[in-house]
Design a protein around this motif. Structure first.
Motif, short mmCIF file in Angstrom:
data_model
loop_
_atom_site.label_atom_id
_atom_site.label_comp_id
_atom_site.label_asym_id
_atom_site.label_seq_id
_atom_site.Cartn_x
_atom_site.Cartn_y
_atom_site.Cartn_z
N PHE A 87 0.86 -1.18 0.00
CA PHE A 87 0.00 0.00 0.00
C PHE A 87 0.89 1.22 0.00
N LEU A 88 0.75 2.06 -1.03
CA LEU A 88 1.57 3.26 -1.18
C LEU A 88 0.96 4.37 -0.33
N THR A 89 1.76 4.96 0.54
CA THR A 89 1.22 5.95 1.46
C THR A 89 1.33 7.37 0.89
N GLY A 90 0.60 8.27 1.55
CA GLY A 90 0.43 9.63 1.06
C GLY A 90 -1.04 9.84 0.76
N ALA A 91 -1.47 11.09 0.69
CA ALA A 91 -2.89 11.38 0.50
C ALA A 91 -3.42 10.91 -0.84
N ASN A 92 -2.61 10.99 -1.89
CA ASN A 92 -3.09 10.57 -3.21
C ASN A 92 -1.93 10.20 -4.15
N PRO A 93 -1.25 9.08 -3.87
CA PRO A 93 -0.15 8.65 -4.74
C PRO A 93 -0.57 8.38 -6.18
N PHE A 94 -1.87 8.14 -6.40
CA PHE A 94 -2.32 7.85 -7.77
C PHE A 94 -2.19 9.06 -8.68
N VAL A 95 -1.87 10.22 -8.12
CA VAL A 95 -1.65 11.41 -8.93
C VAL A 95 -0.35 11.30 -9.73
N LEU A 96 0.56 10.44 -9.29
CA LEU A 96 1.84 10.30 -9.99
C LEU A 96 1.60 9.85 -11.43
N GLN A 97 2.49 10.27 -12.31
CA GLN A 97 2.37 9.86 -13.70
C GLN A 97 2.44 8.34 -13.81
N SER A 98 1.73 7.79 -14.76
CA SER A 98 1.66 6.34 -14.92
C SER A 98 3.05 5.72 -15.06
N GLU A 99 3.93 6.39 -15.77
CA GLU A 99 5.28 5.87 -15.95
C GLU A 99 5.98 5.67 -14.61
N ARG A 100 5.80 6.64 -13.70
CA ARG A 100 6.43 6.52 -12.39
C ARG A 100 5.76 5.41 -11.55
N LEU A 101 4.44 5.33 -11.61
CA LEU A 101 3.74 4.28 -10.88
C LEU A 101 4.17 2.89 -11.37
N LEU A 102 4.35 2.75 -12.67
CA LEU A 102 4.80 1.47 -13.23
C LEU A 102 6.24 1.17 -12.79
N LYS A 103 7.06 2.18 -12.71
CA LYS A 103 8.45 2.00 -12.26
C LYS A 103 8.47 1.59 -10.79
N ILE A 104 7.61 2.19 -9.98
CA ILE A 104 7.53 1.83 -8.57
C ILE A 104 7.07 0.38 -8.43
N ALA A 105 6.08 -0.02 -9.21
CA ALA A 105 5.60 -1.40 -9.15
C ALA A 105 6.72 -2.38 -9.49
N ALA A 106 7.45 -2.09 -10.54
CA ALA A 106 8.55 -2.97 -10.94
C ALA A 106 9.60 -3.08 -9.84
N ARG A 107 9.88 -1.97 -9.18
CA ARG A 107 10.87 -1.96 -8.10
C ARG A 107 10.36 -2.79 -6.90
N ILE A 108 9.08 -2.68 -6.62
CA ILE A 108 8.50 -3.47 -5.52
C ILE A 108 8.67 -4.97 -5.80
N TYR A 109 8.30 -5.39 -7.00
CA TYR A 109 8.38 -6.81 -7.33
C TYR A 109 9.82 -7.31 -7.36
N GLU A 110 10.73 -6.43 -7.71
CA GLU A 110 12.15 -6.81 -7.74
C GLU A 110 12.67 -7.14 -6.35
N TYR A 111 12.30 -6.32 -5.36
CA TYR A 111 12.84 -6.47 -4.02
C TYR A 111 11.95 -7.30 -3.10
N VAL A 112 10.65 -7.30 -3.36
CA VAL A 112 9.70 -8.04 -2.50
C VAL A 112 8.83 -8.90 -3.41
N PRO A 113 9.36 -10.00 -3.90
CA PRO A 113 8.66 -10.77 -4.94
C PRO A 113 7.38 -11.44 -4.49
N THR A 114 7.13 -11.52 -3.17
CA THR A 114 5.87 -12.11 -2.72
C THR A 114 4.69 -11.18 -2.93
#
Length: 311
Positions: free
Chosen positions: A86-113
Motif C-alpha cells: 500500500f503506497l502511502t500519502g494522501a493521493n499517490p495515484f496522482v503520480l504519472q503512470s510511468e512513475r507508478l509502473l516503475k515503482i511497481a517494478a521496483r516493488i516486485y524486484e525487491y519483494v517478490p511475494t
C-alpha cells in the motif's frame, strides 16, 4: 524506512507493506481536512533512491537467508512475506503512470511475494489518466484504490472545496470499472451540513447505485479548530449536523443502497463501530442505527465527538 508525519492507511490495509512514495496532498484545500497539518509542505514525491532503500530494508528484514537463520537460532517466529503493498500519502495515484509502473517494478524486484498494490486516490487523479494507462496500471498490479468520495451532494463538494462534482465521481469510477480496477469509497457523514444530511445520503446512494464499489466506509465529520471549516462556522456560513442527524443520514444511505457492497463504519470518528454486507445485513445495520438514535442519543454521542482529540 522513510515516513513523513502521520501515516494514514485504511483499516483493510493493515497487513500490507506500507511504502511511502508521496507525502502530503496535491489538493490540500478541503475545508474540513486537518490530516496533513503535521507536514511542513503541501506535497512531495519520494525520490526513487528512498523508495529503493526502503524496499531493500524490507527485503533484508523479511527475506534475507541470514535473517531466517537468526530467527531460528533465537527462537523468533519466521516472518511471512507481504502479499500486498500500500503506497502511502494522501493521493499517490496522482503520480504519472510511468512513475507508478516503475515503482511497481521496483516493488516486485525487491519483494517478490507482493502480488497487488493499492493506494489512496482523488477523483481528479483518475481523470488525468487515459484508458490505456488505467489498463496498464491494472496489469501491473494496481488492483484497488481507496477514494474519498465524501458525498454525492455536489453543493457540499463545492462548498468544501473538494475540486470535483458528483458527476465527476460517476464518470471517473465508471472508467475504473471498465479497467477492472476495484475501489472503496470513504463517505463523510455530516458533510452536507445541518438539515441536509438526508439529501446528501440520497444523492450518494444514487451515485453509488450506478457504480461497483467493493466497500463504502463511513466516517463521521469531526471539526477541529485548525480547519477552515471551523472558521466558516464561526462566520455563520455553515452549521454542523447534530450527532443524531448523522446517524439518521446513515440510515437513509443504507436503505437506499441497492448494490452488493460491504459497509463499514470502523474508524475512530465513529462512536459505535459497524460492519456488514449489503443487502444481506441491511436490516441488522438499520436496527443498530435505530438503537444508537433512540437509546444512546445526542448527549452521549456529542460527548464522544467533543473528546475525540484526533482521527
Amino acid at each position: 524506512m522513510h515516513f513523513t508525519g502521520t501515516v494514514w492507511r485504511p483499516p483493510y490495509e493493515a497487513d500490507s507493506l506500507l511504502l511511502e512514495v508521496t507525502a502530503g496532498c496535491t489538493h490540500h484545500k478541503c475545508k474540513f481536512c486537518t490530516l496533513y497539518d503535521d507536514i511542513p509542505f503541501p506535497f512531495k514525491m519520494s525520490p526513487m533512491q528512498d523508495i529503493t532503500s526502503d524496499l531493500l530494508e524490507i527485503q533484508t528484514l523479511y527475506y534475507h537467508p541470514m535473517t531466517s537463520q537468526a530467527n531460528k537460532l533465537t527462537g523468533q517466529p519466521q516472518r511471512e512475506g507481504f502479499k500486498r503493498a500500500f503506497l502511502t500519502g494522501a493521493n499517490p495515484f496522482v503520480l504519472q503512470s510511468e512513475r507508478l509502473l516503475k515503482i511497481a517494478a521496483r516493488i516486485y524486484e525487491y519483494v517478490p511475494t507482493v502480488k497487488t498494490i493499492g493506494c489512496f486516490a482523488r477523483i481528479t487523479d483518475i481523470k488525468q489518466k487515459t484508458e490505456e494507462e488505467l489498463l496498464a496500471l491494472r496489469d501491473a498490479g494496481y488492483t484497488s484504490l481507496t477514494i474519498g468520495m465524501e458525498t454525492g451532494d455536489t453543493d457540499a463538494l463545492q462548498f468544501m472545496n473538494k475540486g470535483y462534482t458528483a458527476q465527476d465521481i460517476l464518470e471517473q469510477c465508471k472508467r475504473l470499472d471498465a479497467a477492472n480496477i476495484s475501489y472503496a469509497f470513504f463517505y463523510l457523514t455530516g458533510i452536507s451540513g445541518a438539515g441536509k444530511g438526508v439529501f446528501g445520503a440520497t444523492r450518494t446512494a444514487d451515485i453509488c447505485n450506478q457504480l461497483h464499489p467493493k466497500l463504502i466506509g463511513a466516517n463521521m465529520l469531526t471539526i477541529y479548530p485548525n480547519s477552515e471549516l471551523y472558521q466558516e462556522i464561526q462566520r455563520g456560513n455553515w452549521k454542523e449536523e447534530r450527532e443524531v442527524e448523522k446517524y439518521q443520514e446513515l440510515q437513509v444511505l443504507i436503505k437506499r443502497l441497492n448494490i452488493p457492497v460491504q459497509f463499514a463504519a470502523m474508524g475512530a470518528s465513529n462512536a459505535i463501530p459497524m460492519y456488514g454486507s449489503l443487502p444481506q445485513d441491511k436490516e441488522k445495520l438499520l436496527m443498530t442505527l435505530e438503537h444508537i438514535i433512540t437509546q444512546i442519543g445526542e448527549e452521549q454521542l456529542r460527548e464522544y465527538r467533543t473528546h475525540l482529540r484526533h482521527l
